[in-house]
Design an enzyme around this catalytic site. Sequence first.
Site, mmCIF file in Angstrom:
data_model
loop_
_atom_site.group_PDB
_atom_site.id
_atom_site.type_symbol
_atom_site.label_atom_id
_atom_site.label_comp_id
_atom_site.label_asym_id
_atom_site.label_seq_id
_atom_site.Cartn_x
_atom_site.Cartn_y
_atom_site.Cartn_z
ATOM 1 N N HIS A 72 0.549 -1.289 -0.058
ATOM 2 C CA HIS A 72 0.121 0.083 0.070
ATOM 3 C C HIS A 72 0.833 1.341 -0.202
ATOM 4 O O HIS A 72 0.284 2.412 -0.191
ATOM 5 C CB HIS A 72 -1.117 -0.101 1.414
ATOM 6 C CG HIS A 72 -2.167 -0.880 1.190
ATOM 7 N ND1 HIS A 72 -3.244 -0.236 0.443
ATOM 8 C CD2 HIS A 72 -2.403 -2.030 1.527
ATOM 9 C CE1 HIS A 72 -4.239 -1.303 0.328
ATOM 10 N NE2 HIS A 72 -3.781 -2.348 0.939
ATOM 11 N N LYS A 75 1.044 14.486 1.126
ATOM 12 C CA LYS A 75 -0.433 14.826 0.503
ATOM 13 C C LYS A 75 -0.432 16.249 0.022
ATOM 14 O O LYS A 75 -1.357 16.789 -0.389
ATOM 15 C CB LYS A 75 -1.436 14.401 1.286
ATOM 16 C CG LYS A 75 -1.539 13.073 1.312
ATOM 17 C CD LYS A 75 -2.755 12.500 2.514
ATOM 18 C CE LYS A 75 -2.529 10.887 2.567
ATOM 19 N NZ LYS A 75 -3.263 10.173 1.525
ATOM 20 N N THR A 123 -8.282 6.859 -2.929
ATOM 21 C CA THR A 123 -9.794 6.432 -3.476
ATOM 22 C C THR A 123 -10.805 7.481 -3.419
ATOM 23 O O THR A 123 -11.835 7.301 -3.948
ATOM 24 C CB THR A 123 -9.943 5.300 -2.494
ATOM 25 O OG1 THR A 123 -9.863 5.435 -1.119
ATOM 26 C CG2 THR A 123 -9.405 4.038 -2.730
ATOM 27 N N LYS A 169 -14.073 8.767 -5.351
ATOM 28 C CA LYS A 169 -15.601 9.268 -4.965
ATOM 29 C C LYS A 169 -15.951 10.534 -5.228
ATOM 30 O O LYS A 169 -17.093 10.585 -5.708
ATOM 31 C CB LYS A 169 -15.520 9.019 -3.189
ATOM 32 C CG LYS A 169 -15.016 7.705 -2.701
ATOM 33 C CD LYS A 169 -14.644 7.703 -1.237
ATOM 34 C CE LYS A 169 -14.089 6.563 -0.887
ATOM 35 N NZ LYS A 169 -13.347 6.337 0.343
#
Length: 843
Positions: A378, A575, A677, A681
């Site tokens: 991951h 991020k 993910t 969405k």
Amino acid sequence: MAVPLSDGERRKQISVRGIAGLGDVAEVRKSFNRHLHFTLVKDRNVATPRDYFFALAHTVRDHLVGRWIRTQQHYYERDPKRIYYLSLEFYMGRTLQNTMVNLGLQNACDEAIYQLGLDLEELEEIEEDAGLGNGGLGRLAACFLDSMATLGLAAYGYGIRYEFGIFNQKIVDGWQVEEADDWLRYGNPWEKARPEYMLPVHFYGRVDHTPEGVKWVDTQVVLAMPYDTPVPGYKNNTVNTMRLWSAKAPNDFNLQEFNVGDYIEAVLDRNLAENISRVLYPNDNFFEGKELRLKQEYFVVAATLQDIIRRFKSSKFGCRDPVRTCFETFPDKVAIQLNDTHPALSIPELMRILVDVEKVDWDKAWEITKRTCAYTNHTVLPEALERWPVSMFEKLLPRHLEIIYALNQMHLDRVAALYPGDIDRLRRMSVIEEGDCKRINMAHLCVIGSHAVNGVARIHSDIVKNTVFKDFYELEPEKFQNKTNGITPRRWLLLCNPGLADVIAEKIGEGFITDLSQLKKLLDFINNETFIRDVAKVKQENKLKFAAYLEEQYKVKINPSSMFDVQVKRIHEYKRQLLNCLHAITLYNRIRSDPSKSFVPRTIMIGGKAAPGYHMAKMIIKLITSIGEVVNNDPYVGDKLKVIFLENYRVSLAEKVIPAADLSQQISTAGTEASGTGNMKFMVNGALTIGTMDGANVEMAEEAGEENLFIFGMRVEDVEALDHQGYDAREYYDRLPELRQAIDQISSGFFSPRDPGCFRDVVNMLMYHDRFKVFADYEAYIQCQGQVDQLFMDPREWTRKVIRNIACSGKFSSDRTITEYAREIWGVEPSATKIPPPNLPRD
């Protein structure tokens, strides 16, 4: 502006939520009243809203039970290959609405609750999130369970029933403060304790090598108590099981002969054993080598493997021995998927059981183990890789350490034979890392002990093969696969965005709910004016609803016609929430320098939790809230710009904010986000993406066309080139006046007047040791945000791009992901057959 329909009106016009037959409604009312009376022991005079929630939850649960029992009977009779998904996290969120959706009960419940003078949505809001995960990895496990049930696979999720899940986040004076998540305080209506399947788990002790074989003796025992939660598929009468283990001290715990005197002390010490399942470690993409965490990892593995073997032995069609000791067929009947390295101990534990307990020959046991296990990687961030000190293993799991040494020797002998004299390769590929502190590299253990290794997006799987596991890929290229992540369209479209689901169903029918690729049919309506208008109207309603929620919950007023610009995910340097902050400051400075100029109004929303021990992430939250303080209270800015920190981001908040978003920010440094993910969405819910070519963004751009996303910044090759040449933040600071102004403001205390030095650590990191190169992408990002503004001023063109994105999001269903795992890793075929419902006789 569109007036939002009340939820009741909205639901009544919705086809995809199941027709409410009069009989069903009466049945639900009757059952609700019965549970209020007999289960909760209340009448309508004294019942609280929480009582009503529990009465409804039990009513809905009743509809699961028959299907649950029948599904398990069906598996026992057919004896299919079982899939075991092992994960230390299952980020489930709320269960009530998802269960109603998957059983087609939503309208019946809505009508029944309305007739009882109650509001379904209000009751749904009472349920606690099951927050047994940190973020992507745990939520992926939850989506996978939904898809496995919907695809009719005989699958089981195995994990830990943490008493305290991910902490609740409070913002106090702009800082994150953690609060324990006591999610079980009022009880959990969805779980069923199974004390009859309680199992022992051993720790510590020593190893005896005897003529009869190896014995692990003088261990401390902790009991694992299973709690089962039903996992319903979508309208196929399949209900699978998620089994979570809770730690219990045995009754003789610490009451052995040497402790005779202090009975009270011994009973109090039971807590030490039971602490194993007390709390979820709140780290995302970060390894903290704590002994309690290693205990958790072994606890779930040891309990689960005993359960798997018990089920294998008692299955109807196993080997023909009366006491089934033949494990030849084990890999044909069992698949174990390791969700990251956290359950890696499955490999030595399965070896221990086969060799020491079941007396299988070592080489045979190794073949069985490898054919059974598969490993999903991951992350490629080095700080996230699990490297446990050998000294900790020696004490806690002495037999497993011996097994790991033996497996490693076998592995290195093979490498040495293939690459004679290549000592450096042996060092790189060893499961044991030599050094001051000898460590066990769990990722290497997973790779040698699995028949399949996969990354979670194409770009990530390539990085895995070319860097992290390069040597292993050269050795066994056939092991390595890609399985691009996906999300369940039941929760992430039908449940959270019924308005959009309905507008889609009107045009293309309901098939997309279980075959998301059918969304491609929407391409025929890209120029259909009514459809364009309907999609825009649903988005506006969702924005009004979310604006009302924000005002009610957080007393913040926002402009619902502004662009909702959203970045929600764990707070982490990679991020790059800081890049978003720099854009917000730049916009603010532009508005201030010319307040009369027309600006596209924006509401920038950033949400996410920081690991409690991650100083920089906590500083980033403080910076966001501080920017908000200044921007939101500046009269020159007014409605043009707002910066909002969304407190306590979690699954149930995602279900509200994602359908309301216009712009989705996916701006990690290329090569750092394995997949993502949240990006998917937002795409399926009609937001446009601004992002780097990282993770699944690459495949989203491929599906929808790069021109239908706002792609900017360095690619992986550019990042590598910059690393090679040396990244110098000051060069950008000196060259870009708007960047310099923003940094100087942060640095001088413009956003922290009461503590001017507040953000020196942030500025120092950005200027001198930024691993994620925020400044290198600043210019391209600001320019790209300008293009976002341009398009947003043309609502029709914006909505056409939205429709194209929705139409091209079908690949990102977890149904597609799981179908690929099933066929290419587990060797099973998804089944479309509906198990007969409980009210019909069985075949």
